[in-house]
Design an enzyme around this catalytic site. Structure first.
Site, PDB file in Angstrom:
ATOM      1  CB  THR A   9      49.190  38.520  38.294  1.00 60.82           C
ATOM      2  OG1 THR A   9      48.393  39.371  39.009  1.00 60.82           O
ATOM      3  CG2 THR A   9      48.151  37.624  37.848  1.00 60.82           C
ATOM      4  CB  THR A  33      38.584  46.231  40.807  1.00 64.75           C
ATOM      5  OG1 THR A  33      38.640  46.195  42.130  1.00 64.75           O
ATOM      6  CG2 THR A  33      37.833  47.166  39.950  1.00 64.75           C
ATOM      7  CD  GLU A  84      50.874  46.176  38.730  1.00 63.26           C
ATOM      8  OE1 GLU A  84      50.613  44.917  38.197  1.00 63.26           O
ATOM      9  OE2 GLU A  84      50.431  46.915  38.189  1.00 63.26           O
TER      10      GLU A  84
END
Length: 403
Positions: free
Chosen positions: A149, A186, A272
């Site tokens: 993603t 997770t 991220e």
């Protein structure tokens, strides 16, 4: 035991593929992944502890209740979570995959990742499965791309080891960049092995391993809703099936741990917006549970993460995180050092600051991999946790993630 190439296709009898089916607008991004075993395999999984779970988790749990699976299908770009027809869509994915592979729908593991709460249209998935199956081969890299993603790098590895005098292989791919916090799972992690091992022992191995690996990773403190770790073992290596603890089970556990620690580091390093991998190593704890609480407390500290981004040796933030972690420690005994390929600097001893060169510390903390070393001087137990720095880009990525 040695590291080998091939990822999830390193083990005998496993093929994989990843394609763009149309879930994502960007045609350059793959959004559908398939992993297939030529024979039925033992299967095990662990799931997120979030009370809000994606529909694929419920379907997968039902499908592998008999300890068997033969294929795994996963889409990215749109998580099948919090949707009224979620179970139906997940079951449809299973049926379509099974039909194309000529296996039973109950032998298909289903996974999904991406934006939560957006209806998932089965149409592009149905259209993409025939090509996905047709292109099955030694394509661990394509499969790894298909589950990404906000990840910026593929995450895959394989390991070979001996069990019962036979060479066995175990490989894996992973995705995980945001919504990563130590409450299993997770992230998405898919493992394959040709080792013969019973479903019960496979589940035991996985459930044990995650306690010191995937449950010790945190990027942002958010526990995702739709993620899990799965493993399929098809037994084609030809070793005598592992049905109890012993040397062969220990060899399997060692190989599994080598693989999962590597993937943990990959996930943390690719957090991220991250620019640095943080590894917090705690020693001298009175128990393993204390060591784990301390390691996770420090790695989850936003202030510590921000200090590492700025290459600021603000050891007080580390001590602060230890203090509110809830761990039973004697702060007056705590010692803290920062380490990287540029060297090591002691910044705190006996719970108080010591003289050190700020210039040397900054040089150490400017590296892309940093170790936060904590000695509690209160016992013999140890633990390690992995995380990353907190940067401006984390906010930018998540500020408009959905829109």
């Amino acid at each position: 035991m040695e590291l080998i190439s091939g990822g999830i296709c390193a083990a005998k009898g496993f093929t994989a593929n990843g394609v763009h089916c149309g879930i994502r607008k960007n045609r350059a991004k793959r959004d559908l992944t398939l992993i297939y075993s030529e024979v039925a395999a033992s299967a095990a999984a662990v799931y997120t502890t979030n009370l809000v779970k994606g529909a694929p988790l419920y379907v997968t749990k039902k499908h592998i209740a008999d300890g068997k699976a033969q294929a795994l299908i996963c889409n990215s770009g749109n998580a099948n979570t919090c949707n009224a027809d979620g179970i139906e869509v997940a079951e449809q994915m299973s049926v379509l995959t099974a039909q194309a592979l000529h296996i039973k729908p109950e032998d298909v593991i289903v996974a999904s990742t991406g934006v939560i709460g957006q209806p998932l249209d089965i149409t592009p998935i149905a259209g993409g499965i025939p090509g996905l199956v047709e292109g099955l081969g030694d394509h661990s890299d394509l499969a790894a791309e298909g589950i990404m993603t906000t990840d910026t790098k593929r995450k895959e590895l394989a390991v070979s080891f001996l069990a019962g005098g036979k060479t066995c292989k175990i490989g894996g791919i992973a995705k995980g960049s945001g919504m990563i916090h130590p409450n299993m799972a997770t992230m998405l992690v898919f493992l394959t092995t040709d080792c013969a091992i019973s479903p019960a022992m496979l589940q035991k191995a996985l459930s044990t391993d995650i306690q010191s690996t995937f449950n010790m990773v945190s990027v942002d403190g958010d526990t995702s809703t739709n993620d899990m770790v799965t493993v399929m073992a098809n037994g084609l290596a030809g070793n005598q099936e592992i049905t109890s603890e012993g040397p062969d089970f220990n060899a399997f556990m060692e190989a599994l741990n080598t693989l999962t620690v590597y993937l943990c580091r990959c996930i943390a390093a690719d957090g991220e917006g991250a620019t640095k991998l943080l590894e917090c190593k705690v020693s001298g704890a009175k128990s393993e549970s204390v060591a784990k609480v301390v390691a996770k407390g420090v790695i989850c500290s936003s202030l510590t993460k921000a200090a590492m981004f700025g290459a600021d040796a603000n050891w007080g933030r580390v001590l602060c995180a230890i203090g509110y972690s809830g761990a039973d420690v004697d702060v007056a005994k705590v010692e803290v050092s920062f380490s990287s390929p540029k060297g090591e600097v002691l910044v705190c001893k006996d719970g108080a600051g010591v003289d050190f060169s700020e210039e040397t510390a900054k040089e150490i903390l400017l590296e892309s991999e940093i170790d936060i070393l904590i000695d509690l001087h209160d016992g013999e137990s140890t633990a390690t946790a992995w995380g990353c720095d907190l940067t401006y880009d984390y906010v930018k990525i998540n500020g408009d993630y959905r829109t």
